[in-house]
Design a protein around this motif. Structure first.
Motif, short mmCIF file in Angstrom:
data_model
loop_
_atom_site.label_atom_id
_atom_site.label_comp_id
_atom_site.label_asym_id
_atom_site.label_seq_id
_atom_site.Cartn_x
_atom_site.Cartn_y
_atom_site.Cartn_z
N GLY A 50 -9.13 -27.03 27.02
CA GLY A 50 -7.83 -26.60 27.54
C GLY A 50 -7.95 -25.88 28.86
N GLY A 51 -6.85 -25.24 29.24
CA GLY A 51 -6.76 -24.58 30.53
C GLY A 51 -6.40 -23.11 30.40
N VAL A 52 -7.02 -22.30 31.24
CA VAL A 52 -6.70 -20.87 31.36
C VAL A 52 -6.30 -20.64 32.81
CG1 VAL A 52 -7.53 -18.51 31.09
CG2 VAL A 52 -8.41 -20.31 29.57
N MET A 53 -5.06 -20.21 33.02
CA MET A 53 -4.54 -20.06 34.38
C MET A 53 -3.92 -18.67 34.56
SD MET A 53 -1.97 -22.70 36.35
CE MET A 53 -1.56 -22.52 38.09
N PRO A 54 -4.77 -17.66 34.82
CA PRO A 54 -4.23 -16.31 35.00
C PRO A 54 -3.52 -16.18 36.35
CG PRO A 54 -6.59 -16.34 35.37
CD PRO A 54 -6.21 -17.72 34.92
N THR A 55 -2.48 -15.39 36.37
CA THR A 55 -1.78 -15.12 37.63
C THR A 55 -1.88 -13.63 37.94
OG1 THR A 55 0.31 -15.07 36.37
CG2 THR A 55 -0.25 -17.12 37.52
N ASP A 56 -0.85 -12.85 37.57
CA ASP A 56 -0.89 -11.41 37.86
C ASP A 56 -1.63 -10.60 36.80
OD1 ASP A 56 1.11 -12.12 36.07
OD2 ASP A 56 2.40 -10.44 36.64
N LYS A 57 -1.96 -11.21 35.67
CA LYS A 57 -2.67 -10.52 34.59
C LYS A 57 -3.88 -11.34 34.15
CE LYS A 57 1.44 -8.27 32.65
NZ LYS A 57 2.29 -8.10 31.43
N SER A 58 -4.91 -10.65 33.70
CA SER A 58 -6.08 -11.31 33.15
C SER A 58 -5.75 -11.95 31.80
CB SER A 58 -7.24 -10.32 32.98
OG SER A 58 -7.62 -9.77 34.22
N LEU A 59 -6.49 -12.98 31.44
CA LEU A 59 -6.27 -13.67 30.17
C LEU A 59 -7.58 -13.77 29.40
CD1 LEU A 59 -4.02 -16.65 31.40
CD2 LEU A 59 -3.26 -14.58 30.20
N GLU A 60 -7.48 -13.62 28.09
CA GLU A 60 -8.65 -13.71 27.21
C GLU A 60 -8.33 -14.63 26.04
OE1 GLU A 60 -11.66 -10.92 24.47
OE2 GLU A 60 -9.96 -10.01 25.54
N ILE A 61 -9.25 -15.54 25.74
CA ILE A 61 -9.09 -16.41 24.58
C ILE A 61 -9.43 -15.59 23.33
CG2 ILE A 61 -9.88 -18.49 23.41
CD1 ILE A 61 -10.66 -19.61 26.15
N VAL A 62 -8.45 -15.41 22.49
CA VAL A 62 -8.63 -14.64 21.26
C VAL A 62 -8.30 -15.54 20.07
CG1 VAL A 62 -7.98 -12.60 19.95
CG2 VAL A 62 -8.06 -12.49 22.45
N LEU A 63 -9.32 -16.01 19.40
CA LEU A 63 -9.17 -16.84 18.21
C LEU A 63 -10.05 -16.28 17.11
CD1 LEU A 63 -9.46 -20.43 19.79
CD2 LEU A 63 -7.37 -19.30 19.07
N SER A 64 -9.52 -16.16 15.94
CA SER A 64 -10.33 -15.73 14.81
C SER A 64 -9.83 -16.40 13.54
CB SER A 64 -10.30 -14.20 14.66
OG SER A 64 -8.95 -13.73 14.56
N LYS A 65 -8.55 -16.13 13.21
CA LYS A 65 -7.98 -16.72 12.01
C LYS A 65 -8.02 -18.24 12.06
CE LYS A 65 -3.74 -16.77 9.24
NZ LYS A 65 -2.34 -16.25 9.12
N GLU A 66 -7.75 -18.80 13.25
CA GLU A 66 -7.71 -20.26 13.39
C GLU A 66 -9.07 -20.89 13.09
OE1 GLU A 66 -4.91 -18.52 16.52
OE2 GLU A 66 -6.85 -18.05 15.64
N LEU A 67 -10.16 -20.14 13.35
CA LEU A 67 -11.51 -20.68 13.18
C LEU A 67 -12.24 -20.08 11.98
CD1 LEU A 67 -12.63 -20.60 16.94
CD2 LEU A 67 -11.57 -22.48 15.68
#
Length: 279
Positions: A50-67
């Motif tokens: 997939g894609g991570v496209m931060p603009t004015d804020k940082s983004l973090e992939i947070v997955l736990s329950k899904e995996l």
């Protein structure tokens, strides 16, 4: 953050799919969206892309329950290639600059991977691919200028291209992830022909860096005797099962990021399909 699910399919089922059904099952129509994370989980070798496209804020992939884990990379490794503006990737507190076409390999076990853009008006576009991992290998920044470049094809067959290998078994250790970037020369359109399969690993393609609305790429899937096509727009991705052929043709030249995982890490491990087998 959005997570879509993509299920594995039998080739006997796929041959009955309509165009809309085929696209719904294999096409990832929107990879990058400003200020958001868009991910797809495919049951084909349990790859996440997939894609991570931060603009004015940082983004973090947070997955736990899904995996079913405590954090995203507890049992996974991660590959990243930036297709946008300058930014940074922060791995458990350590920051690295990421310019256009730079990549990064993040080994299994890291708890925090944070993505940022230097300029919200020219945001980074991080294409990310994650695969299951059983061992932690060293992180590695993958500068575009240092990528292994291999020229293939010729103008006569309209497939002259340069393959840039970022995550490759010949230069670094991973559990199973391979990832790279291919650029077709002007006047070339086939990303590979003759077509091939590699039943020992699946593959995903992100088609990119071509003009809208004048260009399209036709990506072919299916068994050699039952081929189907998916029409691709710029910055769309497609999931290719291991049993399917791998090839595509564009109306002009283009680029694409490929990512593979499975039992074999030898890039040249392909089963070529002769022209008389294609239908």
């Amino acid at each position: 953050m959005k997570m879509n699910m993509n299920y594995a399919h039998s080739p006997e089922d796929v041959k009955h799919y309509s165009t809309d059904e085929l696209r719904s099952q294999f096409l990832v129509p929107k990879v990058f969206e400003p200020g958001k994370i868009n991910l797809t989980y495919t049951y084909n070798d349990r790859m996440i892309l997939g894609g991570v496209m931060p603009t004015d804020k940082s983004l973090e992939i947070v997955l736990s329950k899904e995996l079913g884990v405590d954090f995203f990379l507890q049992r996974r490794e991660l590959g990243v290639i930036n297709l946008g503006g300058d930014g940074t990737i922060e791995i458990d507190g350590d920051k690295e600059a990421m310019t256009k076409h730079d990549g990064y390999y993040v080994g299994q076990g890291h708890k925090h991977v944070v993505f940022s853009s230097n300029d919200p008006k020219d945001p980074a576009k991080y294409y990310v691919v994650s695969t299951p991992a059983q061992k932690s290998y060293p992180d590695k920044k993958l500068l575009f200028k240092d990528a292994l470049a291999k020229e293939l094809g010729d103008q006569e067959h309209m497939n002259k291209r340069t393959i840039y290998k970022y995550i490759d078994a010949s230069q670094m250790d991973t559990c199973q992830l391979q990832m790279g970037y291919t650029v077709l020369e002007p006047g070339s359109g086939w990303n590979t022909m003759p077509a091939h399969t590699h039943a020992r690993r699946m593959e995903a393609y992100l088609y990119c860096e071509f003009a809208e609305p004048d260009t399209r790429v036709f990506h072919f899937v299916g068994k050699p005797s039952e081929t189907k096509d998916i029409v691709m727009k710029n910055e769309q991705a497609v999931i290719n099962p291991s049993w399917s052929i791998h090839c595509g043709i564009g109306t002009t030249s283009y680029s694409f990021i490929w990512a593979m995982c499975g039992e074999n890490q030898t890039y040249d491990d392909m089963d070529w399909i002769s022209m008389d087998e294609l239908n």
